[in-house]
Design a protein around this motif. Structure first.
Motif, PDB file in Angstrom:
ATOM      1  N   GLU A  71       5.988  87.566 -29.972  1.00 53.21           N
ATOM      2  CA  GLU A  71       6.976  87.222 -30.995  1.00 53.21           C
ATOM      3  C   GLU A  71       8.218  86.611 -30.327  1.00 53.21           C
ATOM      4  O   GLU A  71       8.462  86.797 -29.133  1.00 53.21           O
ATOM      5  CB  GLU A  71       7.397  88.483 -31.764  1.00 53.21           C
ATOM      6  CG  GLU A  71       6.256  89.210 -32.451  1.00 53.21           C
ATOM      7  CD  GLU A  71       5.840  88.560 -33.764  1.00 53.21           C
ATOM      8  OE1 GLU A  71       6.434  87.517 -34.129  1.00 53.21           O
ATOM      9  OE2 GLU A  71       4.929  89.106 -34.416  1.00 53.21           O
ATOM     10  N   ILE A  72       9.000  85.886 -31.122  1.00 56.55           N
ATOM     11  CA  ILE A  72      10.283  85.359 -30.652  1.00 56.55           C
ATOM     12  C   ILE A  72      11.389  86.101 -31.383  1.00 56.55           C
ATOM     13  O   ILE A  72      11.398  86.159 -32.614  1.00 56.55           O
ATOM     14  CB  ILE A  72      10.425  83.854 -30.929  1.00 56.55           C
ATOM     15  CG1 ILE A  72       9.298  83.069 -30.270  1.00 56.55           C
ATOM     16  CG2 ILE A  72      11.772  83.353 -30.410  1.00 56.55           C
ATOM     17  CD1 ILE A  72       9.375  81.576 -30.517  1.00 56.55           C
ATOM     18  N   ARG A  73      12.325  86.655 -30.623  1.00 54.42           N
ATOM     19  CA  ARG A  73      13.474  87.325 -31.229  1.00 54.42           C
ATOM     20  C   ARG A  73      14.733  86.588 -30.811  1.00 54.42           C
ATOM     21  O   ARG A  73      15.010  86.436 -29.611  1.00 54.42           O
ATOM     22  CB  ARG A  73      13.547  88.787 -30.787  1.00 54.42           C
ATOM     23  CG  ARG A  73      12.312  89.606 -31.143  1.00 54.42           C
ATOM     24  CD  ARG A  73      12.556  91.080 -30.935  1.00 54.42           C
ATOM     25  NE  ARG A  73      13.114  91.369 -29.616  1.00 54.42           N
ATOM     26  CZ  ARG A  73      13.703  92.519 -29.288  1.00 54.42           C
ATOM     27  NH1 ARG A  73      13.814  93.480 -30.181  1.00 54.42           N
ATOM     28  NH2 ARG A  73      14.161  92.711 -28.067  1.00 54.42           N
ATOM     29  N   ALA A  74      15.488  86.115 -31.769  1.00 54.52           N
ATOM     30  CA  ALA A  74      16.673  85.305 -31.481  1.00 54.52           C
ATOM     31  C   ALA A  74      17.654  86.037 -30.564  1.00 54.52           C
ATOM     32  O   ALA A  74      18.282  85.432 -29.691  1.00 54.52           O
ATOM     33  CB  ALA A  74      17.364  84.917 -32.788  1.00 54.52           C
ATOM     34  N   HIS A 156      10.684  80.885 -21.385  1.00 55.65           N
ATOM     35  CA  HIS A 156      11.194  81.537 -22.590  1.00 55.65           C
ATOM     36  C   HIS A 156      12.348  80.722 -23.187  1.00 55.65           C
ATOM     37  O   HIS A 156      12.447  80.579 -24.412  1.00 55.65           O
ATOM     38  CB  HIS A 156      11.659  82.957 -22.274  1.00 55.65           C
ATOM     39  CG  HIS A 156      10.547  83.948 -22.148  1.00 55.65           C
ATOM     40  ND1 HIS A 156       9.865  84.444 -23.243  1.00 55.65           N
ATOM     41  CD2 HIS A 156       9.983  84.531 -21.056  1.00 55.65           C
ATOM     42  CE1 HIS A 156       8.939  85.304 -22.836  1.00 55.65           C
ATOM     43  NE2 HIS A 156       8.990  85.368 -21.511  1.00 55.65           N
ATOM     44  N   SER A 157      13.205  80.192 -22.340  1.00 60.49           N
ATOM     45  CA  SER A 157      14.331  79.391 -22.827  1.00 60.49           C
ATOM     46  C   SER A 157      13.855  78.153 -23.571  1.00 60.49           C
ATOM     47  O   SER A 157      14.415  77.784 -24.610  1.00 60.49           O
ATOM     48  CB  SER A 157      15.228  78.960 -21.652  1.00 60.49           C
ATOM     49  OG  SER A 157      15.952  80.049 -21.138  1.00 60.49           O
ATOM     50  N   ARG A 158      12.823  77.501 -23.032  1.00 58.42           N
ATOM     51  CA  ARG A 158      12.301  76.320 -23.716  1.00 58.42           C
ATOM     52  C   ARG A 158      11.742  76.688 -25.092  1.00 58.42           C
ATOM     53  O   ARG A 158      11.899  75.944 -26.056  1.00 58.42           O
ATOM     54  CB  ARG A 158      11.230  75.649 -22.857  1.00 58.42           C
ATOM     55  CG  ARG A 158      11.796  74.749 -21.783  1.00 58.42           C
ATOM     56  CD  ARG A 158      10.712  73.953 -21.076  1.00 58.42           C
ATOM     57  NE  ARG A 158       9.975  74.774 -20.129  1.00 58.42           N
ATOM     58  CZ  ARG A 158      10.364  74.996 -18.873  1.00 58.42           C
ATOM     59  NH1 ARG A 158      11.490  74.460 -18.410  1.00 58.42           N
ATOM     60  NH2 ARG A 158       9.638  75.743 -18.058  1.00 58.42           N
ATOM     61  N   GLN A 208      24.533  82.252 -27.583  1.00 62.49           N
ATOM     62  CA  GLN A 208      25.465  83.198 -28.196  1.00 62.49           C
ATOM     63  C   GLN A 208      25.544  83.000 -29.698  1.00 62.49           C
ATOM     64  O   GLN A 208      25.672  83.958 -30.475  1.00 62.49           O
ATOM     65  CB  GLN A 208      26.859  83.036 -27.582  1.00 62.49           C
ATOM     66  CG  GLN A 208      27.868  84.095 -28.012  1.00 62.49           C
ATOM     67  CD  GLN A 208      27.441  85.496 -27.601  1.00 62.49           C
ATOM     68  OE1 GLN A 208      26.976  85.710 -26.482  1.00 62.49           O
ATOM     69  NE2 GLN A 208      27.598  86.460 -28.512  1.00 62.49           N
ATOM     70  N   ALA A 209      25.429  81.752 -30.120  1.00 67.36           N
ATOM     71  CA  ALA A 209      25.458  81.462 -31.562  1.00 67.36           C
ATOM     72  C   ALA A 209      24.275  82.119 -32.269  1.00 67.36           C
ATOM     73  O   ALA A 209      24.414  82.600 -33.403  1.00 67.36           O
ATOM     74  CB  ALA A 209      25.434  79.953 -31.788  1.00 67.36           C
ATOM     75  N   LEU A 210      23.135  82.180 -31.611  1.00 70.93           N
ATOM     76  CA  LEU A 210      21.972  82.856 -32.189  1.00 70.93           C
ATOM     77  C   LEU A 210      22.215  84.352 -32.301  1.00 70.93           C
ATOM     78  O   LEU A 210      21.844  84.991 -33.284  1.00 70.93           O
ATOM     79  CB  LEU A 210      20.729  82.614 -31.334  1.00 70.93           C
ATOM     80  CG  LEU A 210      20.195  81.189 -31.262  1.00 70.93           C
ATOM     81  CD1 LEU A 210      18.957  81.159 -30.364  1.00 70.93           C
ATOM     82  CD2 LEU A 210      19.857  80.659 -32.637  1.00 70.93           C
ATOM     83  N   LYS A 211      22.850  84.895 -31.281  1.00 70.98           N
ATOM     84  CA  LYS A 211      23.130  86.342 -31.251  1.00 70.98           C
ATOM     85  C   LYS A 211      24.115  86.727 -32.346  1.00 70.98           C
ATOM     86  O   LYS A 211      23.989  87.775 -32.984  1.00 70.98           O
ATOM     87  CB  LYS A 211      23.668  86.726 -29.875  1.00 70.98           C
ATOM     88  CG  LYS A 211      23.903  88.217 -29.678  1.00 70.98           C
ATOM     89  CD  LYS A 211      24.401  88.490 -28.271  1.00 70.98           C
ATOM     90  CE  LYS A 211      24.682  89.971 -28.063  1.00 70.98           C
ATOM     91  NZ  LYS A 211      25.205  90.243 -26.688  1.00 70.98           N
ATOM     92  N   ASP A 212      25.109  85.867 -32.564  1.00 71.50           N
ATOM     93  CA  ASP A 212      26.144  86.150 -33.561  1.00 71.50           C
ATOM     94  C   ASP A 212      25.617  85.927 -34.978  1.00 71.50           C
ATOM     95  O   ASP A 212      26.070  86.500 -35.914  1.00 71.50           O
ATOM     96  CB  ASP A 212      27.373  85.267 -33.332  1.00 71.50           C
ATOM     97  CG  ASP A 212      28.034  85.560 -31.989  1.00 71.50           C
ATOM     98  OD1 ASP A 212      27.832  86.652 -31.439  1.00 71.50           O
ATOM     99  OD2 ASP A 212      28.778  84.681 -31.487  1.00 71.50           O
TER     100      ASP A 212
END
Length: 212
Positions: A71-74, A156-158, A208-212
């Motif tokens: 899975e991908i988790r932001a 993972h970053s890509r 960081q924008a994804l985390k926020d």
């Protein structure tokens, strides 16, 4: 033996690309037979590739069921980038110091590929250039310990970028990549370090924008 290793690497790259570009959807199950059919390589290289992808956290082995695409988790994106911010500048500096003529030619190729990807916002070409450059830089640095840590983080970053980032980010990130490439091509280790810091800073803002 070398042929088997080459086939395993081909299988790894083919499957990795499909995971990164979400052709193999996060959370989906796929059988070994289906993977063999999909990439056109034999059972042994596919199994070796899947072992590597499992170690990198991109797939989960499900006995008697095949493989589950992770899975991908932001919220994980920032964690990955946090480590890359520390390690990538060191890798770029070492690459600029020790890069060989053959690898310089590879970097020139991936630089042009990156440039070509930007006007049409060709995400897959962009990712191919990014992957190729990462491989060339790691080969130039000749630090297997750093490579073993960074390679899965880069993959993972890509995948995070392909899933979450706006294509509008391509221009800024692409130009920042090209600045790093130019420093490596000039064999300017300090500029390579600094420009990679800048690139990772841009990536961190998106993460960081994804985390926020």
């Amino acid at each position: 033996m070398s042929q088997n290793l080459n086939l395993a690497n081909q299988a790894y790259l083919a499957i990795e690309e499909k995971i990164v570009t979400l052709a193999l959807e996060p959370g989906s199950l796929i059988s070994e037979r289906k993977l063999i059919e999909m990439i056109g390589l034999g059972r042994t290289p596919v199994r070796e590739a899947m072992q590597r992808l499992s170690w990198e956290g991109l797939i989960e082995v499900r006995p008697r069921a095949g493989f589950k695409i992770s899975e991908i988790r932001a919220e994980d994106c920032a964690k990955v980038v946090e480590l890359r911010q520390v390690l990538e500048p060191r890798l770029a500096r070492a690459a600029a110091r020790f890069i060989t003529p053959n690898l310089l030619e590879d970097v020139k190729t991936y630089r042009q590929m990156m440039l070509d990807s930007l006007p049409a916002q060709d995400a897959k070409l962009y990712l191919k250039a990014d992957k190729g450059f990462d491989v060339a830089v790691m080969a130039a640095a000749e630090n297997i310990y750093l490579t073993n840590i960074l390679a899965p983080l880069q993959t993972h970053s890509r995948r995070f970028w392909y899933r979450y980032f706006s294509r509008d980010s391509m221009e800024r990130l692409g130009q920042a990549h090209i600045t790093v490439m130019d420093a490596v091509l000039a064999r300017d280790d300090l500029r390579a370090y600094q420009s990679m810091e800048t690139l990772m800073g841009v990536v961190a803002i998106h993460a960081q924008a994804l985390k926020d």
